[in-house]
Design a protein around this motif. Structure first.
Motif, PDB file in Angstrom:
ATOM      1  N   ASP A  46      62.514 108.566  33.849  1.00 45.95           N
ATOM      2  CA  ASP A  46      61.217 108.161  34.385  1.00 45.95           C
ATOM      3  C   ASP A  46      60.437 109.420  34.759  1.00 45.95           C
ATOM      4  OD1 ASP A  46      59.050 107.200  35.771  1.00 45.95           O
ATOM      5  OD2 ASP A  46      60.216 106.161  37.311  1.00 45.95           O
ATOM      6  N   ASN A  49      59.987 110.331  38.357  1.00 44.39           N
ATOM      7  CA  ASN A  49      61.173 110.735  39.119  1.00 44.39           C
ATOM      8  C   ASN A  49      61.898 111.898  38.462  1.00 44.39           C
ATOM      9  OD1 ASN A  49      61.086 108.886  41.317  1.00 44.39           O
ATOM     10  ND2 ASN A  49      61.765 107.257  39.936  1.00 44.39           N
ATOM     11  N   THR A  50      61.161 112.696  37.707  1.00 38.50           N
ATOM     12  CA  THR A  50      61.745 113.826  37.001  1.00 38.50           C
ATOM     13  C   THR A  50      61.021 115.106  37.369  1.00 38.50           C
ATOM     14  OG1 THR A  50      62.326 112.396  35.125  1.00 38.50           O
ATOM     15  CG2 THR A  50      62.334 114.768  34.733  1.00 38.50           C
ATOM     16  N   GLU A  68      66.638 114.824  37.765  1.00 41.23           N
ATOM     17  CA  GLU A  68      66.285 113.443  38.067  1.00 41.23           C
ATOM     18  C   GLU A  68      66.377 113.222  39.571  1.00 41.23           C
ATOM     19  OE1 GLU A  68      67.171 108.908  36.534  1.00 41.23           O
ATOM     20  OE2 GLU A  68      68.842 110.329  36.513  1.00 41.23           O
ATOM     21  N   LEU A  69      65.312 112.688  40.159  1.00 44.40           N
ATOM     22  CA  LEU A  69      65.278 112.411  41.590  1.00 44.40           C
ATOM     23  C   LEU A  69      65.899 111.051  41.891  1.00 44.40           C
ATOM     24  CD1 LEU A  69      61.675 113.721  42.330  1.00 44.40           C
ATOM     25  CD2 LEU A  69      63.841 114.879  42.836  1.00 44.40           C
ATOM     26  N   PRO A  71      65.181 108.301  44.433  1.00 48.72           N
ATOM     27  CA  PRO A  71      64.448 107.638  45.517  1.00 48.72           C
ATOM     28  C   PRO A  71      65.193 106.471  46.146  1.00 48.72           C
ATOM     29  CG  PRO A  71      63.494 107.084  43.375  1.00 48.72           C
ATOM     30  CD  PRO A  71      64.476 108.189  43.140  1.00 48.72           C
ATOM     31  N   VAL A  78      62.252 112.267  48.635  1.00 47.30           N
ATOM     32  CA  VAL A  78      61.704 112.272  47.279  1.00 47.30           C
ATOM     33  C   VAL A  78      60.178 112.205  47.318  1.00 47.30           C
ATOM     34  CG1 VAL A  78      61.519 110.926  45.148  1.00 47.30           C
ATOM     35  CG2 VAL A  78      63.766 111.395  46.135  1.00 47.30           C
ATOM     36  N   ARG A  82      57.770 115.107  45.774  1.00 44.20           N
ATOM     37  CA  ARG A  82      56.689 114.839  44.823  1.00 44.20           C
ATOM     38  C   ARG A  82      55.392 115.506  45.287  1.00 44.20           C
ATOM     39  NH1 ARG A  82      58.205 108.988  44.876  1.00 44.20           N
ATOM     40  NH2 ARG A  82      59.546 108.558  43.076  1.00 44.20           N
ATOM     41  N   GLY A 214      68.819 114.287  44.295  1.00 42.30           N
ATOM     42  CA  GLY A 214      68.781 114.129  42.843  1.00 42.30           C
ATOM     43  C   GLY A 214      69.937 114.863  42.191  1.00 42.30           C
ATOM     44  N   LEU A 250      56.337 117.817  38.474  1.00 42.19           N
ATOM     45  CA  LEU A 250      56.737 116.467  38.104  1.00 42.19           C
ATOM     46  C   LEU A 250      56.456 116.277  36.620  1.00 42.19           C
ATOM     47  CD1 LEU A 250      55.386 114.293  41.040  1.00 42.19           C
ATOM     48  CD2 LEU A 250      57.769 114.344  40.275  1.00 42.19           C
TER      49      LEU A 250
END
Length: 308
Positions: A46, A49-50, A68-69, A71, A78, A82, A214, A250
């Motif tokens: 995603d 979330n990266t 990769e995060l 959340p 997170v 961001r 992550g 991001l």
């Protein structure tokens, strides 16, 4: 495809249907299982979330570390990360610590000096500790083997995780490649601006003591080869020893043509369970004796470039 606990046991332990020697299927390696997997068993990262950690080494070489995060486990951290990434907080900073068999750490080396610290913009300056969360509601794929650090271990949405049925809590495990938020003495003293990646032998003693935000999914080789800093903790003595960070962005803020397209094997699939069992009990020509056990942090999490 989500599997019921009974089916999980069958796949991992191969005890559902006893087979005679003549009926025993040919051993398939984990790679053979992955090669035969359906497309539905894989998921795209995603972009929201990266993170892309763009490194520029002192010799001028560059590389991208894809992160990769998580959340679902650390929502407030997170969200702050961001914000920091969107506002370019890490751009031009550096990896200022590399401790042998432990971590690399990055952020603002002058963070504790108010006269030199880089502004964190609109990001929150303090956050609650997010060491663990309620296990209820998580799709937890459990491994069958015992673990010295937790009553149960397995995976949640691709992340190595642990849980305790007695307390009803779950948390992310400090496996190789885990991304954590550095903190001071107080449990709630992190805000995601100072981050580290575990580059050593799974420092699980940190579990539930630091917020894991992550994990690295590609590019660990760029972090693991960074020159070690001096003992005892690996902080570089001179600024020119640090590894410059060109940017941390991001993926959703990067033009699609410049993104790194990656697919990750879903950990709630039969393919993942069968591939894990194949590594847990290797029976190829080299192994004389199958182990019958696999450690949480030694379970590979397959990543590939999308086909076609």
């Amino acid at each position: 495809m989500r599997l019921r606990p009974a089916l999980l046991t069958c796949v991992l332990a191969s005890i559902c249907l006893p087979l005679s020697a003549q009926e025993t299927p040919k051993y398939k390696s984990s790679q053979e299982i992955l090669d035969a997997s359906p497309a539905s068993d894989w998921r795209m990262l995603d972009p929201a979330n990266t993170l892309y950690l763009e490194l520029e080494d002192t010799d001028g070489s560059k590389g991208r570390v894809v992160i990769e995060l998580a959340p679902a486990f650390a929502p407030e951290h997170v969200a702050n990360i961001r914000t920091l990434a969107r506002e370019g907080f890490w751009n031009g900073l550096s990896i200022y610590r590399s401790q042998d068999n432990f971590v690399v750490q990055f952020g603002d080396p002058d963070a504790e000096d108010a006269s030199k610290a880089k502004s964190q913009g609109s990001a929150k300056k303090s956050l609650p500790a997010e060491f663990a969360r309620k296990a209820k509601g998580l799709d937890f794929t459990r491994l069958p083997d015992s673990d010295g650090w937790a009553p149960e271990v397995g995976f949640v949405d691709g992340f190595p995780a642990a849980r305790d049925p007695k307390t009803g809590e779950a948390w992310l495990a400090h496996c190789y490649g885990a991304l954590g938020a550095g903190r001071g003495a107080e449990p709630d003293s992190s805000n995601g601006s100072e981050l580290y990646v575990a580059t050593g032998q799974s420092p699980r003693q940190l579990d539930r003591n630091i917020t894991v935000v992550g994990r690295v999914v590609q590019g660990m080789e760029l972090l693991s080869i960074i020159d070690r800093g001096p003992p005892p903790m690996g902080f570089y003595e001179k600024p020119d020893q640090r590894t410059p960070i060109k940017a941390i962005r991001l993926a959703s803020e990067v033009p699609e043509s410049q993104r790194t397209p990656l697919q990750l094997l879903r950990t709630d699939t039969k393919t993942f369970l069968e591939a894990t069992e194949a590594r847990r009990n290797r029976r190829d020509g080299w192994y004389v004796r199958p182990a019958g056990h696999i450690d949480l942090c030694n379970v590979p999490l397959p990543v590939r470039t999308p086909k076609g």
